[in-house]
Structure formats: C-alpha cells, structure tokens
Write an enzyme that holds these catalytic residues in place. Structure first.
Site, PDB file in Angstrom:
ATOM      1  N   ASP A 193       0.857  -1.178   0.000  1.00 20.76           N
ATOM      2  CA  ASP A 193       0.000   0.000   0.000  1.00 20.76           C
ATOM      3  C   ASP A 193       0.899   1.235   0.000  1.00 20.76           C
ATOM      4  O   ASP A 193       2.104   1.142   0.282  1.00 20.76           O
ATOM      5  CB  ASP A 193      -0.888  -0.063   1.251  1.00 20.76           C
ATOM      6  CG  ASP A 193      -1.749   1.165   1.426  1.00 20.76           C
ATOM      7  OD1 ASP A 193      -2.290   1.650   0.414  1.00 20.76           O
ATOM      8  OD2 ASP A 193      -1.872   1.649   2.559  1.00 20.76           O
ATOM      9  N   ASP A 195      -0.339   5.034   1.006  1.00 12.95           N
ATOM     10  CA  ASP A 195      -0.625   5.957   2.099  1.00 12.95           C
ATOM     11  C   ASP A 195      -0.444   5.284   3.453  1.00 12.95           C
ATOM     12  O   ASP A 195      -0.987   4.200   3.712  1.00 12.95           O
ATOM     13  CB  ASP A 195      -2.050   6.490   1.987  1.00 12.95           C
ATOM     14  CG  ASP A 195      -2.234   7.401   0.778  1.00 12.95           C
ATOM     15  OD1 ASP A 195      -1.310   7.478  -0.052  1.00 12.95           O
ATOM     16  OD2 ASP A 195      -3.312   8.019   0.654  1.00 12.95           O
TER      17      ASP A 195
END
EC number: 3.1.3.3
Length: 408
Positions: A193, A195
């Site tokens: 991922d 963020d």
C-alpha cells in the site's frame, strides 16, 4: 566394520559417535585446527555447528568413532590441543546422528525494541506448549530493532502462528510465523500500500490542504470509517471537493510526500535480492507514477484524478482501486511477474488492504489497526519499513550491503 568406514549420510542409529565441543575466546584458526587434529584419527564428520556471541565461540562437531583402541588417544589429543589454544573441550560419547526433526517446520521471527528476557521466555514456553521443538536460534538484526529467528519443528505452522500471535500483543513484541523451506527466499514479488505504508502521508489530505478543504475531507473520511460510506463513495465525495484546483498543485504534492523511514532501504535490498516490487493505492497515479520512477518500482497502480484544461474536475477516471481492486492487482502483478501467488508478499495498514493481505503468500500488517493486525499473517508495529525484511529472513548485514549499492 568400524564407524569410520560408515557413510555419515545414512548413519545407522546404533553406530557409536562422539560429540566434540570446543568453547572459549574466538580467534582465527580454531575450526581448521580442530579438524586437523581429528583428521589424524580418520573420523568422518556427521554434523557441525558453530556460534560466536560477543567474541565467545562454541564449536560442536559430531564425528564417527575412531578405530578401536584410539578413542582415549583422540580424547587426550583434542584436550591438549584445546588447552594450547586457551580453549576448553568436552567430548561426549553417544550413538548415531541427531534425532530426526519432527514433522511441521516453521520459522518464527521475533522483533523487539528491546527484546526482553521475559518476552523471549514466554515465546519459548509457548512453542513448547504447542508441541514444538526449537532446533536453532539465530539473530537477524540488532538495530533498529532486535530481530531473532527460531527454527521450530514438530508442530504445523498455522496452530503455532495462532498461539504466538496471541501472546505477541501482550508481550509488546512482533511475531511472524512462516513455513520453513526454499520458497521463503523465493518470494519474488512484494506489493505494498502507499498511504501510511510506503509514505507517511495520506495523499488526499495533501491535495485537500491546497484546496482549503481539509476539514470537509476529514468529515467524509470519518463517515467512511463509521461504515456510513463505502470506499468508492468516500473517494468520489472527497475528490469532488478538489474541483477547480489548479493542476500545478500536483508537483507541490509530490514534493510534500514523505517516505516512511526505511522505505528506500527496503526497496533497494529487495531489488538486490532479485525481488520485483510494486505498489497499489487508493490514492492517485499523479503521485504513484512519480514514486515508481523515483524508487525504481516494477509495478504501480492507483486511481487517476481527471484534469481538464489545467484544472482538477473533481472526478476520477478509470478502474477504481478499492479493497477488492487491490487483491485483483496483486494477482495481476504476480501473473505479469511470473510469480505464484503463494510466493508474494503484501504490506498494508488499513481495512481496504485486507483482501490483498489475505491473498498473498505472506500478508504483513504495518503499523496497522487492530482488525488488520489480527487478520494478517504477520504484523510489524515499529516505524521502520525495512524491518519487514527480517520477516523474509534477510539479515541486517545483507541490508547494509544492499544499502551501499546504486540500483537505479
């Protein structure tokens, strides 16, 4: 037939053997000296293990018994040699090789900062209670965290993982349990991922800061977290607040993005080891494409902010990257990389990463919410992304070697 005439590869259980143990201050030449001494008695080597801790060596050699009548002379000679080297020796008679390891082999990685004796005792006791046996312990790293790997046999991986992960939170440590075997080093694709994982920021919040709508974006995010909106609804609602923002803000947001500590080291080391690395994000390609170029990533996919006549329209284009989309992209990247899904690693922090974490061969929750930590295969709760390397069996020395190389 004498023991020295027996092949050590298929040593019968009733063949006499000697365990020769040498311990003392480490110095060059000890290992060669011991085996030069033993060579005079034509013994075969069945097993060897050597450990050095803070300059103190323990060297163990399991060898076949010498010809009849020579064992006493061998013992005296080894003790005399050890004394000349200012070492101590212990020789124990026995039969056969080491006992076979139990079925079910796992590698247990324990991360602590610090790693306390209480936590170590609790982990060792829990392994024993599950029916496991600790075959070997090896330190992977001493900073920024202490990382220790236990090789365990006699219990299957899944029940061992369940038992140890339950204890980890209480003990304030991180524990990862993976099946032992060659495939561990063959995990050739890592997808993470973006963020709050690869970077410290939430990209939508950086854009909102330039649009002056941080509070409104936060309200939508909170509603999504309460379950009032799904990811796609919340994405459209938040992006709509950016309508009319000048496209020049993209460069400003890129410059504001802060990599998570250890991110560069993680990627550099993985690339040196032959891994392929990708990112999937519910954020925006305007940022992930830049990260892909800067960090030398192999794959990147995210949502795309629509820009018309130099302005953000408040809309996104193309396929939405949501919870299910991240898992689909993991599978797509694996297919393109020619890597079986079982040999992939996924890293994330939020609920929208869960499908991806569960689909991967190893799913790692990085500084994640409790629901994600509980569902993932492993969790890292230290603010250094490169600690994930220890879960893959990579040592700190290998990390530092990779950190000196230019892989661009």
């Amino acid at each position: 037939m004498s023991a020295s005439q027996t092949s050590s590869s298929d040593l019968p259980a009733d063949v006499p053997t000697l365990l020769v143990k040498i311990f003392g201050k480490d110095r060059p030449g000890i290992t060669a000296g011991l085996f030069d001494t033993l060579a005079a008695y034509s013994v075969d080597v069945v097993d060897i293990e050597q450990v050095v801790t803070r300059g103190r060596m323990v060297l163990c050699a399991l060898v076949t018994e010498p010809h009849p009548g020579l064992e006493g002379d061998l013992r005296a000679t080894v003790h005399s040699w050890a004394e000349s080297m200012k070492m101590q020796a212990e020789i124990i008679s026995g039969l056969g090789d080491n006992r076979p390891r139990g079925l079910g082999r796992s590698l247990v990685t324990v991360l602590g900062h610090p790693l306390t004796s209480e936590a170590t005792a609790a982990i060792a006791a829990r392994i024993t209670k599950t029916g496991g046996n600790i075959d070997r312990i090896f330190r992977l790293a001493k900073y920024p965290v202490t990382a220790v790997e236990f090789a365990v046999s006699g219990v299957e991986t899944e029940p061992l993982r369940t038992a140890l992960v339950t204890d980890a939170a209480r003990l304030g440590i991180d524990v990862a349990v993976v099946a032992a075997g060659l495939y561990r080093r063959a995990q050739r694709l890592v997808v993470m991922d973006v963020d709050s994982t690869l970077i410290q920021d939430e990209v939508i919040e950086l854009f909102a800061g330039h649009a002056g709508c941080e509070d409104k974006v936060a309200e939508v995010t909170a509603a999504a977290m309460r379950g009032e909106l799904d990811f796609e609804q919340s994405l459209h609602a938040r992006v709509a607040l950016l309508e009319g923002l000048d496209a020049s803000v993209v460069d400003k947001v890129r410059s504001e993005v802060r990599l998570t500590p250890g991110a560069r080291t993680l990627i550099r080391t993985l690339k040196r080891l032959g891994y392929q690395v990708g990112v999937v994000s519910g954020g925006f390609t305007q940022v992930t494409d830049d990260l892909k170029e800067r960090l030398g990533l192999d794959f990147a996919h995210a949502n795309t902010l629509e820009i018309v006549d130099g302005k953000l329209t408040g809309k996104v284009t193309g396929e939405i990257v949501d919870r299910a989309g991240k898992a689909r992209l993991l599978r797509r990247f694996a297919a393109e990389a020619g890597v079986p899904l079982s040999q992939t690693v996924a890293i994330g922090d939020g609920a929208n990463d869960l499908d991806m974490l569960n689909a991967a061969g190893l799913g790692v929750a990085f500084n994640a919410k409790p629901v994600v930590r509980e569902a993932a295969h492993a969790a890292v709760n230290f603010p250094f992304l490169d600690t994930v390397l220890y879960l893959l069996g990579v040592t700190r020395e290998e990390v530092e070697a990779a950190d000196t190389l230019d892989i661009d």
